[in-house]
Design a protein around this motif. Structure first.
Motif, PDB file in Angstrom:
ATOM      1  N   GLY A 105       0.771  -1.231   0.000  1.00 22.62           N
ATOM      2  CA  GLY A 105       0.000   0.000   0.000  1.00 22.62           C
ATOM      3  C   GLY A 105       0.802   1.280   0.000  1.00 22.62           C
ATOM      4  O   GLY A 105       0.220   2.373   0.006  1.00 22.62           O
ATOM      5  N   PHE A 106       2.144   1.205  -0.001  1.00 18.96           N
ATOM      6  CA  PHE A 106       2.917   2.448   0.053  1.00 18.96           C
ATOM      7  C   PHE A 106       4.149   2.461  -0.854  1.00 18.96           C
ATOM      8  O   PHE A 106       4.602   3.527  -1.277  1.00 18.96           O
ATOM      9  N   SER A 107       4.719   1.311  -1.162  1.00 18.38           N
ATOM     10  CA  SER A 107       5.951   1.266  -1.945  1.00 18.38           C
ATOM     11  C   SER A 107       5.647   0.934  -3.407  1.00 18.38           C
ATOM     12  O   SER A 107       4.979  -0.059  -3.710  1.00 18.38           O
ATOM     13  N   ALA A 108       6.148   1.788  -4.302  1.00 20.91           N
ATOM     14  CA  ALA A 108       5.914   1.582  -5.731  1.00 20.91           C
ATOM     15  C   ALA A 108       6.959   0.637  -6.309  1.00 20.91           C
ATOM     16  O   ALA A 108       8.125   0.646  -5.902  1.00 20.91           O
ATOM     17  N   ALA A 109       6.541  -0.182  -7.252  1.00 24.26           N
ATOM     18  CA  ALA A 109       7.452  -1.098  -7.937  1.00 24.26           C
ATOM     19  C   ALA A 109       7.163  -1.058  -9.430  1.00 24.26           C
ATOM     20  O   ALA A 109       6.029  -0.827  -9.849  1.00 24.26           O
ATOM     21  N   ILE A 110       8.199  -1.269 -10.225  1.00 22.78           N
ATOM     22  CA  ILE A 110       8.037  -1.300 -11.668  1.00 22.78           C
ATOM     23  C   ILE A 110       8.765  -2.505 -12.233  1.00 22.78           C
ATOM     24  O   ILE A 110       9.856  -2.866 -11.780  1.00 22.78           O
ATOM     25  N   ILE A 111       8.124  -3.149 -13.194  1.00 20.39           N
ATOM     26  CA  ILE A 111       8.718  -4.281 -13.901  1.00 20.39           C
ATOM     27  C   ILE A 111       8.715  -3.907 -15.373  1.00 20.39           C
ATOM     28  O   ILE A 111       7.658  -3.781 -15.997  1.00 20.39           O
ATOM     29  N   THR A 112       9.885  -3.670 -15.934  1.00 21.58           N
ATOM     30  CA  THR A 112      10.001  -3.224 -17.311  1.00 21.58           C
ATOM     31  C   THR A 112       9.966  -4.405 -18.280  1.00 21.58           C
ATOM     32  O   THR A 112      10.120  -5.563 -17.873  1.00 21.58           O
ATOM     33  N   ALA A 113       9.781  -4.102 -19.556  1.00 16.00           N
ATOM     34  CA  ALA A 113       9.571  -5.131 -20.573  1.00 16.00           C
ATOM     35  C   ALA A 113      10.690  -6.165 -20.617  1.00 16.00           C
ATOM     36  O   ALA A 113      10.437  -7.359 -20.780  1.00 16.00           O
ATOM     37  N   GLU A 114      11.952  -5.713 -20.444  1.00 14.70           N
ATOM     38  CA  GLU A 114      13.070  -6.656 -20.510  1.00 14.70           C
ATOM     39  C   GLU A 114      13.112  -7.596 -19.320  1.00 14.70           C
ATOM     40  O   GLU A 114      13.837  -8.597 -19.339  1.00 14.70           O
ATOM     41  N   ASN A 115      12.342  -7.287 -18.289  1.00 17.62           N
ATOM     42  CA  ASN A 115      12.286  -8.147 -17.104  1.00 17.62           C
ATOM     43  C   ASN A 115      10.989  -8.949 -17.023  1.00 17.62           C
ATOM     44  O   ASN A 115      10.657  -9.491 -15.969  1.00 17.62           O
ATOM     45  N   ILE A 116      10.252  -8.996 -18.137  1.00 15.41           N
ATOM     46  CA  ILE A 116       9.041  -9.815 -18.228  1.00 15.41           C
ATOM     47  C   ILE A 116       9.356 -10.980 -19.160  1.00 15.41           C
ATOM     48  O   ILE A 116       9.765 -10.766 -20.303  1.00 15.41           O
ATOM     49  N   ARG A 117       9.231 -12.195 -18.689  1.00 11.31           N
ATOM     50  CA  ARG A 117       9.625 -13.346 -19.499  1.00 11.31           C
ATOM     51  C   ARG A 117       8.796 -13.434 -20.775  1.00 11.31           C
ATOM     52  O   ARG A 117       7.635 -13.016 -20.837  1.00 11.31           O
ATOM     53  N   HIS A 118       9.407 -14.035 -21.797  1.00 15.47           N
ATOM     54  CA  HIS A 118       8.823 -14.060 -23.143  1.00 15.47           C
ATOM     55  C   HIS A 118       7.528 -14.871 -23.217  1.00 15.47           C
ATOM     56  O   HIS A 118       6.801 -14.796 -24.211  1.00 15.47           O
ATOM     57  N   GLU A 119       7.271 -15.625 -22.172  1.00 14.43           N
ATOM     58  CA  GLU A 119       6.016 -16.392 -22.138  1.00 14.43           C
ATOM     59  C   GLU A 119       4.800 -15.474 -22.224  1.00 14.43           C
ATOM     60  O   GLU A 119       3.763 -15.848 -22.771  1.00 14.43           O
ATOM     61  N   PHE A 120       4.936 -14.255 -21.688  1.00 13.98           N
ATOM     62  CA  PHE A 120       3.806 -13.326 -21.648  1.00 13.98           C
ATOM     63  C   PHE A 120       3.746 -12.467 -22.916  1.00 13.98           C
ATOM     64  O   PHE A 120       4.755 -11.916 -23.350  1.00 13.98           O
ATOM     65  N   LYS A 121       2.549 -12.361 -23.443  1.00 11.11           N
ATOM     66  CA  LYS A 121       2.314 -11.554 -24.632  1.00 11.11           C
ATOM     67  C   LYS A 121       1.366 -10.406 -24.283  1.00 11.11           C
ATOM     68  O   LYS A 121       0.317 -10.607 -23.686  1.00 11.11           O
ATOM     69  N   TYR A 122       1.771  -9.201 -24.675  1.00  6.61           N
ATOM     70  CA  TYR A 122       0.932  -8.036 -24.414  1.00  6.61           C
ATOM     71  C   TYR A 122      -0.224  -8.004 -25.414  1.00  6.61           C
ATOM     72  O   TYR A 122      -0.043  -8.236 -26.605  1.00  6.61           O
ATOM     73  N   LYS A 123      -1.426  -7.728 -24.916  1.00  5.51           N
ATOM     74  CA  LYS A 123      -2.593  -7.621 -25.780  1.00  5.51           C
ATOM     75  C   LYS A 123      -3.640  -6.728 -25.118  1.00  5.51           C
ATOM     76  O   LYS A 123      -3.597  -6.483 -23.906  1.00  5.51           O
ATOM     77  N   THR A 124      -4.542  -6.247 -25.923  1.00  2.00           N
ATOM     78  CA  THR A 124      -5.652  -5.444 -25.427  1.00  2.00           C
ATOM     79  C   THR A 124      -6.950  -6.187 -25.688  1.00  2.00           C
ATOM     80  O   THR A 124      -7.231  -6.579 -26.825  1.00  2.00           O
ATOM     81  N   LYS A 125      -7.728  -6.413 -24.634  1.00  2.04           N
ATOM     82  CA  LYS A 125      -8.986  -7.121 -24.748  1.00  2.04           C
ATOM     83  C   LYS A 125     -10.110  -6.243 -24.209  1.00  2.04           C
ATOM     84  O   LYS A 125     -10.113  -5.898 -23.031  1.00  2.04           O
ATOM     85  N   ARG A 126     -11.019  -5.855 -25.101  1.00  2.00           N
ATOM     86  CA  ARG A 126     -12.126  -4.977 -24.727  1.00  2.00           C
ATOM     87  C   ARG A 126     -11.639  -3.695 -24.057  1.00  2.00           C
ATOM     88  O   ARG A 126     -12.182  -3.233 -23.058  1.00  2.00           O
ATOM     89  N   GLY A 127     -10.579  -3.157 -24.608  1.00  2.00           N
ATOM     90  CA  GLY A 127     -10.027  -1.910 -24.102  1.00  2.00           C
ATOM     91  C   GLY A 127      -9.171  -2.060 -22.868  1.00  2.00           C
ATOM     92  O   GLY A 127      -8.665  -1.069 -22.338  1.00  2.00           O
TER      93      GLY A 127
END
Length: 229
Positions: A105-127
């Motif tokens: 609830g207080f600490s921000a974290a970011i995971i950038t594209a190079e740190n997301i394994r290739h198994e995951f595919k970005y897509k948009t579903k119903r906006g």
């Protein structure tokens, strides 16, 4: 979740003489100033505290401002993320290049594209922006989901975490926990079936085995019955 610990501490709080008649209140106020801040002495971010003991003999400090020191014992709940620790957080924003998460609830974290394994595919579903697993269609990461990720680094000054979803045991907690339950159920069913099979088929292909002496006894019993008739 890793990154949390409880520590016992011996502290010294400096109280202004004007607060001498409200020492407990002054101590709590002073400790509250350290909440949700990284403290080098504690080696972590102070999340909560509880006072166990208070020294009644305060030491007066000489000087222009004659503060007095009060010694106390306290239990501290600390947040201390280290590299390779597993953390959990809620996804608040997702783009093609990054996943933004809030931890505790207080600490921000970011995971950038190079740190997301290739198994995951970005897509948009119903906006709605999502990262969907190519191997498991039900493994979806989207805004509002709670994910488990690995710590790469932690900025102590701004309490910002850089994370990674490269390891296979990271991702949506809902899917990971469900997968773990399915594996447990499958292993349990396999064990029961194996135990049942082992008990159902003894030697000689599941047929009861007779020794020659048993066979002789059967014949003798038959002759004995005929004679009695």
């Amino acid at each position: 979740m890793e990154g949390l610990k409880v520590a016992e501490a011996n502290l010294t709080v400096y109280v202004h003489p004007s607060k001498s008649n409200r020492v407990p209140e002054a101590i709590l106020r002073e400790l509250s100033h350290h909440l949700f801040k990284f403290n080098e002495s504690f080696d972590g971010v102070l999340l909560a505290y509880g006072i166990n003991g208070l020294d009644q003999n305060a030491k007066i400090l000489p000087g222009v401002h004659p503060y007095f020191a009060v010694k106390l014992k306290a239990d501290l709940l600390l947040f201390y993320p280290k590299p390779d620790m597993l953390l959990e957080g809620k996804v608040v924003k997702l783009t093609q290049e990054s996943i933004h998460v809030i931890v505790l609830g207080f600490s921000a974290a970011i995971i950038t594209a190079e740190n997301i394994r290739h198994e995951f595919k970005y897509k948009t579903k119903r906006g709605e922006e999502q990262f969907v697993s190519r191997s498991h269609k039900r493994h979806v990461i989207k805004a509002g989901a709670v994910i488990r990720f690995i710590v790469k680094s932690f900025d102590e000054e701004i309490l910002h975490i850089f994370g990674s979803l490269i390891p296979t045991h990271t991702g949506s907690i809902h899917w990971l926990d469900r997968k773990s339950e399915d594996v447990s159920v499958h292993d349990s069913s396999t064990k029961k079936r194996k135990d049942k099979d082992d008990g159902q088929f003894p030697e000689h292909g599941g047929k009861e085995a007779f020794s020659p002496s048993d066979h002789s006894n059967v014949k003798k019993s038959k002759k004995h019955r005929i004679k009695n008739q």
